[in-house]
Enzyme design. Structure first.
Site, PDB file in Angstrom:
ATOM      1  N   ALA A  65       0.680  -2.037   5.501  1.00  0.00           N
ATOM      2  CA  ALA A  65       1.053  -3.216   6.267  1.00  0.00           C
ATOM      3  C   ALA A  65       2.533  -3.484   6.023  1.00  0.00           C
ATOM      4  O   ALA A  65       3.094  -3.013   5.044  1.00  0.00           O
ATOM      5  CB  ALA A  65       0.221  -4.403   5.804  1.00  0.00           C
ATOM      6  N   GLY A 104      -2.823  -0.247   4.469  1.00  0.00           N
ATOM      7  CA  GLY A 104      -3.207  -0.339   5.872  1.00  0.00           C
ATOM      8  C   GLY A 104      -3.059   0.998   6.589  1.00  0.00           C
ATOM      9  O   GLY A 104      -3.779   1.274   7.549  1.00  0.00           O
ATOM     10  N   GLU A 107      -6.092   2.797   5.875  1.00  0.00           N
ATOM     11  CA  GLU A 107      -7.183   2.085   6.550  1.00  0.00           C
ATOM     12  C   GLU A 107      -7.199   2.399   8.048  1.00  0.00           C
ATOM     13  O   GLU A 107      -8.256   2.449   8.665  1.00  0.00           O
ATOM     14  CB  GLU A 107      -7.055   0.579   6.301  1.00  0.00           C
ATOM     15  CG  GLU A 107      -7.321   0.217   4.846  1.00  0.00           C
ATOM     16  CD  GLU A 107      -7.093  -1.246   4.553  1.00  0.00           C
ATOM     17  OE1 GLU A 107      -5.926  -1.654   4.575  1.00  0.00           O
ATOM     18  OE2 GLU A 107      -8.064  -1.972   4.321  1.00  0.00           O
ATOM     19  N   GLU A 127      -2.898  -1.669  -2.676  1.00  0.00           N
ATOM     20  CA  GLU A 127      -2.767  -3.123  -2.515  1.00  0.00           C
ATOM     21  C   GLU A 127      -2.896  -3.875  -3.827  1.00  0.00           C
ATOM     22  O   GLU A 127      -2.290  -4.927  -4.018  1.00  0.00           O
ATOM     23  CB  GLU A 127      -3.827  -3.650  -1.537  1.00  0.00           C
ATOM     24  CG  GLU A 127      -3.519  -3.372  -0.078  1.00  0.00           C
ATOM     25  CD  GLU A 127      -3.991  -2.013   0.396  1.00  0.00           C
ATOM     26  OE1 GLU A 127      -4.257  -1.135  -0.454  1.00  0.00           O
ATOM     27  OE2 GLU A 127      -4.103  -1.832   1.617  1.00  0.00           O
TER      28      GLU A 127
HETATM   29  N1  CAA Z   1       6.388  -2.964   4.164  1.00  0.00           N
HETATM   30  C1  CAA Z   1       7.694  -3.242   4.346  1.00  0.00           C
HETATM   31  N2  CAA Z   1       8.688  -2.512   3.819  1.00  0.00           N
HETATM   32  C2  CAA Z   1       8.347  -1.465   3.066  1.00  0.00           C
HETATM   33  C3  CAA Z   1       7.010  -1.108   2.835  1.00  0.00           C
HETATM   34  C4  CAA Z   1       6.003  -1.909   3.426  1.00  0.00           C
HETATM   35  N3  CAA Z   1       4.719  -1.648   3.276  1.00  0.00           N
HETATM   36  N4  CAA Z   1       6.989  -0.021   2.050  1.00  0.00           N
HETATM   37  C5  CAA Z   1       8.261   0.310   1.820  1.00  0.00           C
HETATM   38  N5  CAA Z   1       9.085  -0.559   2.419  1.00  0.00           N
HETATM   39  C6  CAA Z   1      10.542  -0.496   2.448  1.00  0.00           C
HETATM   40  C7  CAA Z   1      11.148  -0.718   1.063  1.00  0.00           C
HETATM   41  O1  CAA Z   1      11.324  -2.079   0.780  1.00  0.00           O
HETATM   42  C8  CAA Z   1      12.455   0.016   1.185  1.00  0.00           C
HETATM   43  O2  CAA Z   1      13.334  -0.811   1.888  1.00  0.00           O
HETATM   44  P1  CAA Z   1      14.896  -0.786   1.569  1.00  0.00           P
HETATM   45  O3  CAA Z   1      15.343   0.610   1.813  1.00  0.00           O
HETATM   46  O4  CAA Z   1      15.459  -1.810   2.471  1.00  0.00           O
HETATM   47  O5  CAA Z   1      14.996  -1.175   0.111  1.00  0.00           O
HETATM   48  C9  CAA Z   1      12.122   1.193   2.093  1.00  0.00           C
HETATM   49  O6  CAA Z   1      10.911   0.815   2.787  1.00  0.00           O
HETATM   50  C10 CAA Z   1      11.869   2.489   1.374  1.00  0.00           C
HETATM   51  O7  CAA Z   1      10.933   2.257   0.341  1.00  0.00           O
HETATM   52  P2  CAA Z   1      11.125   2.910  -1.120  1.00  0.00           P
HETATM   53  O8  CAA Z   1      12.496   2.708  -1.600  1.00  0.00           O
HETATM   54  O9  CAA Z   1      10.004   2.427  -1.948  1.00  0.00           O
HETATM   55  O10 CAA Z   1      10.960   4.474  -0.753  1.00  0.00           O
HETATM   56  P3  CAA Z   1      10.186   5.623  -1.523  1.00  0.00           P
HETATM   57  O11 CAA Z   1      10.364   6.830  -0.685  1.00  0.00           O
HETATM   58  O12 CAA Z   1      10.576   5.640  -2.949  1.00  0.00           O
HETATM   59  O13 CAA Z   1       8.641   5.218  -1.491  1.00  0.00           O
HETATM   60  C11 CAA Z   1       6.579   4.455  -0.526  1.00  0.00           C
HETATM   61  C12 CAA Z   1       7.952   5.133  -0.284  1.00  0.00           C
HETATM   62  C13 CAA Z   1       5.719   5.320  -1.430  1.00  0.00           C
HETATM   63  C14 CAA Z   1       5.933   4.281   0.812  1.00  0.00           C
HETATM   64  C15 CAA Z   1       6.817   3.094  -1.213  1.00  0.00           C
HETATM   65  O14 CAA Z   1       7.760   2.371  -0.483  1.00  0.00           O
HETATM   66  C16 CAA Z   1       5.590   2.227  -1.325  1.00  0.00           C
HETATM   67  O15 CAA Z   1       4.812   2.400  -2.232  1.00  0.00           O
HETATM   68  N6  CAA Z   1       5.433   1.255  -0.394  1.00  0.00           N
HETATM   69  C17 CAA Z   1       4.377   0.265  -0.443  1.00  0.00           C
HETATM   70  C18 CAA Z   1       3.073   0.830  -0.043  1.00  0.00           C
HETATM   71  C19 CAA Z   1       2.027  -0.229  -0.067  1.00  0.00           C
HETATM   72  O16 CAA Z   1       1.899  -0.985  -1.034  1.00  0.00           O
HETATM   73  N7  CAA Z   1       1.243  -0.301   0.990  1.00  0.00           N
HETATM   74  C20 CAA Z   1       0.212  -1.268   1.075  1.00  0.00           C
HETATM   75  C21 CAA Z   1       0.744  -2.469   1.798  1.00  0.00           C
HETATM   76  S1  CAA Z   1      -0.412  -3.781   1.757  1.00  0.00           S
HETATM   77  C22 CAA Z   1      -1.495  -3.435   2.956  1.00  0.00           C
HETATM   78  O17 CAA Z   1      -1.441  -2.446   3.605  1.00  0.00           O
HETATM   79  C23 CAA Z   1      -2.505  -4.556   3.115  1.00  0.00           C
HETATM   80  C24 CAA Z   1      -3.535  -4.316   4.155  1.00  0.00           C
HETATM   81  O18 CAA Z   1      -4.480  -3.580   3.930  1.00  0.00           O
HETATM   82  C25 CAA Z   1      -3.479  -5.050   5.421  1.00  0.00           C
END
Ligand code: CAA
Length: 691
Positions: A65, A104, A107, A127
């Site tokens: 998400a 998400g 999912e 999450e």
């Molecule tokens: N939403 C918004 N922005 C996000 C994001 C997300 N889910 N995931 C990453 N970003 C952004 C980061 O803030 C970063 O932004 P900046 O460059 O402006 O700082 C950019 O994307 C790159 O992220 P990373 O620096 O972390 O890059 P990476 O290559 O080292 O890692 C990744 C990539 C593994 C995807 C890591 O970003 C990550 O773990 N992201 C979160 C994943 C996550 O927690 N997903 C679950 C979300 S909650 C959900 O989905 C709830 C639901 O069921 C509805």
């Protein structure tokens, strides 16, 4: 090609409809992405295509998400609308995964009828790390594929499962050649059509849930086994309850309803707000306003380390782990031998390093008694005694042997980097790299910018930190930098509280209950009370002196502030209590009953105040950097965000009022920072301060 919206296209490859997402950086499920998917599937479902492939451009499949949207109103179609459109499609839907399918994102993929992935892909439901649960059916679909035990592990750890393992677990149906995801997914889709493969809906697959029905012990055992790890956190328990609901609900919809309710509770709560804040805090810490992202880096091909002690050895392992050769220099043969063999032992004892990996890493390591061997190193880290005269001597010598452009770093935890740099002819190349012990394990790296440190030295250090798996925070030169400077506030109050009537175990309990892994006195016992204590100079002037003189030097001697039973459990000690009471009598003080509330406020508010001073002096770039230091280096519970986030939560006005009250009764140590006063006067919070 049809452009569905600015981030989504719908194309055709023969009979196959292809929906492509392109929403950098990580294809997160923003309103635009949801809209694109919804409209894209609507069109593709209605078209004469025989199957639909969902694929992403850029570095990754959908990484979850869009976290930036959380907490606000959701615009456009919901995620569930998208999922219904996919799962209900009258033709096979294939999700093509590269990079990461997380949260998400996974999912969504679980609502495709099939999933293909390249071998480097990873999938997971992280999450829990945001204080949440997979609220889009993830907790209901996942156990239907992987079974209850594996699902419990995945949702409570948030771990990223590598594609090969995902294939074995049934999360992925086929692996396709690296770099050929599109071709592989198309081939899979064509074959699905040709073979008349069924439209598999994960939600209808109940066999693995049936197997767990009537076995509540699965959950009870899991909770028990992980109680320590989950202590204080709400999200792991909520995730477990969702999987329980999957097993115990009569229908998929009923389970989904339970999931939704628990998700909403978490989303509205303070823990998830803190953990989401922290997610961005960690990423912000990499951004340094006057050091642009494209600053050219200095290549680091060989690292030199001075000192083969615990610190030097631990630091070396970080570089060996990523294939960077290391030269360690010591003054004495015995110390060098001991240091090198400790590194080997650490690898041999580690569960993750295999024998051949240990050998490969050790092959990159060389030890020497010859200072000149550091001449070909691109980065040299000094990790010797914390004495300015010794450090200056070393840096003066380094200045002579290091090659031009080499970065000269000190691992000091509190000394003045500018003073160290002043003995060299190249202060622009000098920086502080403060690793935390054990340096091969602890995530935090404080990078200390001296007055003259060059921008490319800073950029290189920050980048290198990431390469070795550290979370780096930039700090300015001041005694103790960010972390230890604030810690000394807490230490002082902890000691004073004990002289006023609280016992060490009262202070420890309050901080432990707050969420720290242990309190300051338990920590001292673990580290050893005799660090910095010199027997010959000890005159029984402090509680610590007396304890050490009695050979109560901490866990290693079986007693310290606490007594220890045969299982190393700490028990309050009548001996310590008597020593403390004697000191109080001698000092003429009147011990009083001190409330838990006062203990917490006395330990934590001066830290927040000191954090404000650090900001006001420009020694930290932003409040959230301070929080990253405390969460990673000192065990501040991430579900409370960090000291500055906590200060906002309590309210800067309340922190200020308490500091003023303490100042009036206990003196200048509690003098409020000018920044804190200004924030309160302006009705602002720490989070309003930008870099
Ligand atoms: N939403 C918004 N922005 C996000 C994001 C997300 N889910 N995931 C990453 N970003 C952004 C980061 O803030 C970063 O932004 P900046 O460059 O402006 O700082 C950019 O994307 C790159 O992220 P990373 O620096 O972390 O890059 P990476 O290559 O080292 O890692 C990744 C990539 C593994 C995807 C890591 O970003 C990550 O773990 N992201 C979160 C994943 C996550 O927690 N997903 C679950 C979300 S909650 C959900 O989905 C709830 C639901 O069921 C509805």
């Amino acid at each position: 090609m049809t452009e569905i919206n600015s981030v989504t296209t719908l194309t055709r490859d023969g009979d196959i409809a292809v929906i492509t997402l392109n929403s950098p950086p990580v294809n997160a499920l923003s309103a635009k992405v949801r809209e694109g998917l919804h409209e894209g599937f609507k069109s593709a479902n209605a078209s004469d295509a025989k199957a639909i492939v969902l694929i992403c451009d850029g570095r990754t499949f959908i990484a979850g998400a869009d976290i930036t949207e959380f907490g606000g109103a959701m615009a456009g179609p919901s995620l569930q609308d998208v999922q219904d459109m996919m799962e209900g499609s009258p033709k096979p839907v294939i999700a093509a995964i590269h990079g990461t399918a997380l949260g998400g994102g996974l999912e969504v993929a679980l609502c495709a009828h099939y999933r293909v992935a390249v071998p480097s892909a990873r999938v997971g439901l992280p999450e829990v790390n945001l204080g949440l649960l997979p609220g889009a059916g993830g907790t209901q679909r996942l156990p239907r594929i992987v079974g209850v035990e594996a699902a419990l592990d995945m949702v409570t750890s948030g771990r990223h499962v590598p594609a090969k393992q995902a294939l074995a677990m049934g999360l992925v149906d086929e692996l396709v050649e690296e770099g050929k995801l599109f071709e592989g997914a198309l081939a899979f889709a064509r074959k699905a059509v040709a073979d008349g493969k069924p439209l598999v809906k994960v939600r209808d697959n109940n066999a693995k849930l049936e197997a767990a029905k009537g076995h509540p012990e699965i959950f009870a055992d899991f909770r028990k086994a992980n109680a320590r790890k989950f202590r204080g956190f709400l999200a792991p328990e909520y995730n477990i309850r969702c999987i329980e609901a999957a097993v115990n609900s009569a229908t998929f919809e009923e389970g989904l309803k339970a999931e939704r309710k628990l998700f909403t509770e978490l989303m509205m709560g303070a823990q998830s707000a803190a953990q989401r804040y922290y997610f961005f805090a960690e990423r912000q810490a990499n951004k340094i306003p006057d050091v642009p992202d494209d600053t050219p880096l200095r290549p680091i091909k060989r690292v030199g380390i001075l000192g083969a002690g615990t610190m030097g050895g631990g630091i070396a392992m970080n570089f060996l782990n990523v294939g960077i050769p290391v030269t360690i220099v010591e003054v004495q043969e015995a110390a060098l031998e001991r240091g090198l063999s400790t590194i080997r032992k650490n690898y041999e004892r580690s569960r993750t390093a295999k024998a051949e990996e240990t050998e490969a890493r050790m092959a990159l390591l060389s030890g020497s008694l010859d200072f000149d061997k550091l001449g070909d190193c691109d980065l040299i880290i000094e990790a010797v005694f914390e004495r300015m005269d010794i450090k200056k001597d070393i840096f003066a010598r380094l200045d002579k042997v290091a090659k031009p452009g080499a970065i000269l770093a000190s691992n000091t935890s509190y000394l003045d980097i500018d003073e160290i740099a002043s003995v060299t002819s190249r202060p622009q190349d000098v920086i502080g790299l403060h690793f935390f012990s054990p340096a091969n394990v602890m995530k935090l790296l404080e990078v200390i910018r001296g007055e003259k440190t060059a921008k490319d030295v800073i950029a290189t250090s920050m980048k290198l930190a990431k390469q070795i798996g550290k979370i780096a925070v930039l700090a300015g030169v001041c005694p103790g930098f960010i972390g230890n400077r604030m810690l000394s506030q807490r230490q002082r109050e902890a000691q004073k509280l004990v002289m006023e009537g609280a016992m060490p175990w009262d202070v420890d309990r309050v901080l432990y209950d707050f969420g720290f892994p242990m309190g300051p006195f338990a920590m001292s016992d673990l580290a050893g009370l005799d660090i910095g204590w010199v027997k010959e100079n000890s005159k029984g002037e402090t509680i610590r002196d007396v304890l050490c003189e009695m050979d109560r030097r901490g866990q290693k001697t079986g007693a310290g502030y606490y007594d220890y039973d045969e299982n190393r459990n700490a028990v309050p000690s009548p001996v310590t209590e008597k020593i403390i009471n004697d000191f109080i009598v001698k000092s003429g003080a009147n011990p009083r009953k001190i409330s838990d509330e006062e203990i917490l406020e006395r330990c934590v508010y001066p830290m927040i105040n000191e954090g404000a001073k650090i900001l006001e002096e420009g020694k930290a770039i932003r409040p959230s950097d301070i929080d990253v230091v405390w969460v990673n280096g000192y065990g501040w519970p991430v579900y409370r965000g960090g000291p500055m986030h906590y200060g906002d939560l309590v309210g800067p006005d309340k922190v200020l009022a308490k500091m003023q009250e303490f100042q009036a009764t206990m003196g200048e140590a509690f003098k409020p920072s000018a920044l804190l006063e200004k924030l309160v006067a302006d009705g602002k919070k720490f989070s309003d301060i930008k870099a």
